[in-house]
Motif scaffolding. Sequence first.
Motif, PDB file in Angstrom:
ATOM      1  N   ASP A  45       1.430  41.554  31.173  1.00  0.00           N
ATOM      2  CA  ASP A  45       0.276  41.753  32.040  1.00  0.00           C
ATOM      3  C   ASP A  45       0.703  42.469  33.309  1.00  0.00           C
ATOM      4  OD1 ASP A  45      -2.021  41.706  33.404  1.00  0.00           O
ATOM      5  OD2 ASP A  45      -2.231  39.540  33.471  1.00  0.00           O
ATOM      6  N   TYR A  88      -4.967  45.146  48.897  1.00  0.00           N
ATOM      7  CA  TYR A  88      -4.078  44.035  48.585  1.00  0.00           C
ATOM      8  C   TYR A  88      -3.277  43.655  49.823  1.00  0.00           C
ATOM      9  CZ  TYR A  88      -5.030  45.571  43.817  1.00  0.00           C
ATOM     10  OH  TYR A  88      -5.640  45.947  42.667  1.00  0.00           O
ATOM     11  N   THR A 127      -8.813  49.740  32.851  1.00  0.00           N
ATOM     12  CA  THR A 127      -8.466  48.803  31.788  1.00  0.00           C
ATOM     13  C   THR A 127      -7.028  49.008  31.333  1.00  0.00           C
ATOM     14  OG1 THR A 127     -10.743  48.785  31.028  1.00  0.00           O
ATOM     15  CG2 THR A 127      -9.087  48.022  29.477  1.00  0.00           C
ATOM     16  N   VAL A 179     -10.075  48.342  45.964  1.00  0.00           N
ATOM     17  CA  VAL A 179      -9.853  47.078  46.664  1.00  0.00           C
ATOM     18  C   VAL A 179      -8.679  47.264  47.629  1.00  0.00           C
ATOM     19  CG1 VAL A 179     -10.624  45.659  44.719  1.00  0.00           C
ATOM     20  CG2 VAL A 179      -8.221  46.307  44.900  1.00  0.00           C
ATOM     21  N   PHE A 198      -8.638  50.757  41.950  1.00  0.00           N
ATOM     22  CA  PHE A 198      -9.525  49.614  41.767  1.00  0.00           C
ATOM     23  C   PHE A 198     -10.545  49.453  42.886  1.00  0.00           C
ATOM     24  CE2 PHE A 198      -6.008  48.445  38.937  1.00  0.00           C
ATOM     25  CZ  PHE A 198      -6.744  48.188  37.796  1.00  0.00           C
ATOM     26  N   HIS A 230     -13.318  58.114  24.839  1.00  0.00           N
ATOM     27  CA  HIS A 230     -14.690  57.964  24.344  1.00  0.00           C
ATOM     28  C   HIS A 230     -15.171  59.291  23.787  1.00  0.00           C
ATOM     29  CE1 HIS A 230     -18.218  55.297  24.211  1.00  0.00           C
ATOM     30  NE2 HIS A 230     -18.953  56.388  24.340  1.00  0.00           N
ATOM     31  N   ASP A 282       5.469  40.504  24.886  1.00  0.00           N
ATOM     32  CA  ASP A 282       4.419  40.890  23.955  1.00  0.00           C
ATOM     33  C   ASP A 282       3.080  40.992  24.661  1.00  0.00           C
ATOM     34  OD1 ASP A 282       6.108  41.163  21.923  1.00  0.00           O
ATOM     35  OD2 ASP A 282       5.651  39.272  20.965  1.00  0.00           O
ATOM     36  N   PHE A 283       2.806  40.009  25.484  1.00  0.00           N
ATOM     37  CA  PHE A 283       1.507  39.996  26.152  1.00  0.00           C
ATOM     38  C   PHE A 283       1.678  40.355  27.612  1.00  0.00           C
ATOM     39  CE2 PHE A 283      -0.347  39.159  22.556  1.00  0.00           C
ATOM     40  CZ  PHE A 283      -0.909  37.931  22.275  1.00  0.00           C
ATOM     41  N   ARG A 302      -4.074  48.030  33.858  1.00  0.00           N
ATOM     42  CA  ARG A 302      -3.841  46.609  34.085  1.00  0.00           C
ATOM     43  C   ARG A 302      -2.734  46.045  33.251  1.00  0.00           C
ATOM     44  NH1 ARG A 302      -8.182  43.180  35.444  1.00  0.00           N
ATOM     45  NH2 ARG A 302      -9.707  44.517  36.411  1.00  0.00           N
ATOM     46  N   GLN A 313      -7.218  59.491  24.834  1.00  0.00           N
ATOM     47  CA  GLN A 313      -8.606  59.605  24.384  1.00  0.00           C
ATOM     48  C   GLN A 313      -9.335  58.314  24.725  1.00  0.00           C
ATOM     49  OE1 GLN A 313      -9.509  60.584  20.100  1.00  0.00           O
ATOM     50  NE2 GLN A 313     -11.148  59.147  20.476  1.00  0.00           N
TER      51      GLN A 313
END
Lengths: 246, 246
Positions: B243, B194, B161, B192, B190, B82, B240-241, B164, B80
């Motif tokens: 990327d 690479y 979003t 672009v 995206f 929006h 945890d973070f 990523r 979901q």
Amino acid sequence: MQQHILSPNFSVDCVVFGFDFENLKVLLVERTLDDKETGKALVKDHTLAGNHVFNDEDLDEAAARVLYDLTGLENIYLEQFHTFGNPDRLTKEKDIMWLESIGLNPENRVVTTAYYSLIRLNDVKIEEKGRRLVWHPVDKPIDLAFDHKIIISLALEALRTKIRTNPIGFELLPTKFTLSQLQKLYEEIFGVTYDKRNFRKKISRMDYLVPLNEKQKGVAHKPAQLFMFSKDVYEKTKKDFFDFTV
Amino acid sequence: MQQHILSPNFSVDCVVFGFDFENLKVLLVERTLDDKETGKALVKDHTLAGNHVFNDEDLDEAAARVLYDLTGLENIYLEQFHTFGNPDRLTKEKDIMWLESIGLNPENRVVTTAYYSLIRLNDVKIEEKGRRLVWHPVDKPIDLAFDHKIIISLALEALRTKIRTNPIGFELLPTKFTLSQLQKLYEEIFGVTYDKRNFRKKISRMDYLVPLNEKQKGVAHKPAQLFMFSKDVYEKTKKDFFDFTV
DNA sequence: GCAAAAGTGTTGGGATTACACCCATGG
DNA sequence: CCATGGGTGTAATCCCAACACTTTTGC
């Protein structure tokens, strides 16, 4: 055509975040219902700021209105993050009692679209409007109405995701702030701690964080340099894949 | 209590993404309405997959059902992103005509909760169910019903979003894929390009992308090594973070 | 043998991490 | 003069961006 009728099926709820330089907090509204005979509290807990949507009103407008009614503030940072439509979301006993007490039909399905908003905590006068407002630490358990507990936790998740790549933290700080305040803010939002020197090195690469010719006053230690966020510089220098991760 | 009534006010729409190794595509449903007398087309455009929500059904369930009805697929990646509630969203003339033709009241306010989903494009049999389905390149303009154009563009933004920081691209690829296919997928998403060597260096740091003892077959060039995504390894090694930015 | 995509290494610069001490102010 | 938080530098490692040629296959 009828105007300004509150739609019985649509509502909005706002998770209002604030930062008191100590904790990330959420603005909650006290909800109480006393038994008419005994005077005993039947319901005593908290809810998010929320309301039904007017029939001729967009959801974003409704969220801004709810916020305005509660705080008197306008042009607040508001971000829609999720819609909650579980058919059982209003079926807890205390919620049914409460809905009936304010003249709403608990059988009625209400789908709520949730927003989070970022405000400068001191801009809100807690006492206003007769409604009891409290700033509650976001990570401390509290008894909440409906599905508001899960709404808050998804709001925090959405905030974390957004703030990693967008400079929105400044909405929670005064115009002039110190780097320690900024660091503490990020630490509170992510529930981590950062090394002061490394944090500042990262900051010094961000040209849109501009040092002012001004220092903190009245503190019992070396006064800190004040900074402000320059939206102009940010807009001009941001890259396509800008990463604000701290 | 009534069961399985389609709620007149709530709907869900699905932006179904697919990848044919060339372009990122969206699954659209043809919508036509012919004048009964002249036979001339009054409406001829496309819509997203969508439907109203049953009264006893959660929004997520409704989205999964819409997808199942259209494609026969279950357990699809659905997110979901929006909810669209502009009071004017159904007021274009052709949309009013069309709503009336299928027996719906255009005066009725409908708030739609939008999902995007990722599927392996070849899993969908385009011919099924009598409804005309088309895979349309996401960046190529096309005439769309209601506010579906803006819904698609927000879906793409939400996908960008999410992807990523989460390894969801594999939902768009077959179980076994080549690194060039993976690279092309990210490039399409995206918009672009690479560098091949740098892309592969990044991949080689991801332990959850595991090379198989198998190569591409039947291609008129050096056959590529096949890879698969290991969810197990991913879950065990993610930070945890984490990327996932490519 | 040719067209087409696969596959591969190096270098320089910038970012990240880990880590410890002196400074300015108010009380 | 002391408690409090402000402010700073270096070295090692890792990551990123830029860049060009050889290999393997089908036809």
